[in-house]
Write a protein that holds these residues in place. Structure first.
Motif, PDB file in Angstrom:
ATOM      1  N   GLN A 111      41.601  42.640  32.849  1.00 54.01           N
ATOM      2  CA  GLN A 111      42.364  41.295  33.402  1.00 54.01           C
ATOM      3  C   GLN A 111      42.516  41.670  34.731  1.00 54.01           C
ATOM      4  N   SER A 114      39.739  41.232  37.129  1.00 57.00           N
ATOM      5  CA  SER A 114      39.465  39.825  37.579  1.00 57.00           C
ATOM      6  C   SER A 114      40.351  39.240  38.536  1.00 57.00           C
ATOM      7  N   GLU A 115      41.548  39.469  38.144  1.00 55.52           N
ATOM      8  CA  GLU A 115      42.629  38.852  39.031  1.00 55.52           C
ATOM      9  C   GLU A 115      42.561  39.471  40.473  1.00 55.52           C
ATOM     10  N   LYS A 117      39.510  39.781  42.217  1.00 58.65           N
ATOM     11  CA  LYS A 117      38.317  39.369  42.755  1.00 58.65           C
ATOM     12  C   LYS A 117      37.121  40.352  42.623  1.00 58.65           C
ATOM     13  N   VAL A 119      33.981  41.420  40.033  1.00 56.80           N
ATOM     14  CA  VAL A 119      33.231  40.632  39.320  1.00 56.80           C
ATOM     15  C   VAL A 119      32.404  41.645  38.225  1.00 56.80           C
ATOM     16  N   THR A 139      29.489  37.976  36.598  1.00 53.52           N
ATOM     17  CA  THR A 139      30.247  36.931  36.392  1.00 53.52           C
ATOM     18  C   THR A 139      31.591  37.419  36.904  1.00 53.52           C
ATOM     19  N   ASN A 140      32.280  36.150  37.370  1.00 52.02           N
ATOM     20  CA  ASN A 140      33.781  36.554  37.972  1.00 52.02           C
ATOM     21  C   ASN A 140      34.629  36.120  36.746  1.00 52.02           C
ATOM     22  N   SER A 141      34.460  35.446  35.586  1.00 56.57           N
ATOM     23  CA  SER A 141      34.928  35.278  34.520  1.00 56.57           C
ATOM     24  C   SER A 141      34.495  35.686  33.307  1.00 56.57           C
ATOM     25  N   THR A 143      33.613  36.489  29.665  1.00 52.75           N
ATOM     26  CA  THR A 143      34.329  36.328  28.133  1.00 52.75           C
ATOM     27  C   THR A 143      33.890  37.577  27.353  1.00 52.75           C
ATOM     28  N   ASP A 146      30.377  38.249  26.766  1.00 59.52           N
ATOM     29  CA  ASP A 146      29.705  39.184  27.682  1.00 59.52           C
ATOM     30  C   ASP A 146      30.193  40.527  27.574  1.00 59.52           C
ATOM     31  N   TRP A 155      32.090  46.756  37.095  1.00 59.08           N
ATOM     32  CA  TRP A 155      32.514  45.706  37.947  1.00 59.08           C
ATOM     33  C   TRP A 155      32.171  46.237  39.350  1.00 59.08           C
TER      34      TRP A 155
END
Length: 184
Positions: A111, A114-115, A117, A119, A139-141, A143, A146, A155
Motif C-alpha cells: 500500500q 502505491s501511495e 508513486k 508501480v 500497473t500503478n493500481s 489488484t 495481479d 515495483w
C-alpha cells in the motif's frame, strides 16, 4: 529513424569524440553508483533484511543495444522471502529504482509503495526491463488478482535527475532513504 540497409554513416564512424565522450559519462555514473553503494554499512543492510549479501555493482554493454549499469543492494533474490533493491542506469532510457520483495516477506509495504508513486511490474521476469519499461508491463493500481497471477513481486519508479554529479547522488539517496523507510 529508418536507415537504408546499404548506407554506412562514415561521419559517425570517423568521429573520434563519440566513444571517449560516452566512456567518460559511463565512468561518472559508475562513480555515482559506487558512492551510493559504499554509503550503506553492512550492518544497516542486515537490519533491513537479515539475509543481506551487501551491495554489488555490475555493468553490461547490450541491453537492446544500449550500455547499462546496475547497483544491487541487499541481494537476496529468493522469490518467496527475499529482498533486493536495484538501481538500473540504462543509457538512452533513464535511471530506475526497483525493489523485488519475496511473496511471503513480512516487510512488504504494498500500500505504501502505491501511495508513493511506485508501480507494480507485470512482466514474466523481473529482469525483462524492455518489457517493463518500454512496453509498460506494470500497473500503478495492482489488484489482488495481479498479485495472485505474478510469480514475483517487484515495483519500480523512475528517478528524475539533473546534471551535477553530487546532485544526482543526492537524488538517488533521497529515493533510497524513502524506500528504506517504507521497508523498515
Amino acid at each position: 529513424m529508418a536507415e537504408e540497409s546499404n548506407y554506412l554513416d562514415l561521419d559517425l564512424w570517423l568521429d573520434q569524440n563519440i566513444i571517449p565522450r560516452q566512456n567518460r559519462l559511463k565512468a561518472k555514473f559508475w562513480e555515482i553508483l559506487a558512492e551510493v553503494g559504499n554509503s550503506f554499512e553492512p550492518e544497516k543492510l542486515q537490519d533491513i533484511h537479515s539475509r543481506s549479501r551487501g551491495v554489488k555493482l555490475s555493468k553490461g554493454n547490450d541491453l537492446l543495444g544500449y550500455p547499462y549499469q546496475v547497483l544491487d543492494i541487499i541481494r537476496d533474490f529468493d522469490l518467496t522471502n527475499g529482498l533486493n533493491i536495484r538501481i538500473l542506469n540504462w543509457f538512452g532510457h533513464g535511471l530506475f529504482l526497483f525493489v523485488q520483495i519475496g511473496k511471503n516477506n513480512p516487510k512488504a509495504p504494498f500500500q505504501e509503495l502505491s501511495e508513493n508513486k511506485w508501480v507494480f511490474d507485470q512482466s514474466s521476469s523481473p529482469w525483462d526491463y524492455p518489457e517493463i519499461l518500454l512496453n509498460n508491463a506494470f500497473t500503478n493500481s495492482p489488484t489482488v488478482s495481479d498479485f495472485e497471477k505474478s510469480t514475483f513481486y517487484q515495483w519500480h519508479k523512475c528517478i528524475q535527475i539533473s546534471g551535477e554529479k553530487t546532485t544526482i547522488e543526492d537524488e538517488i539517496m533521497d529515493e533510497l532513504k524513502k524506500l528504506i523507510f517504507l521497508l523498515s
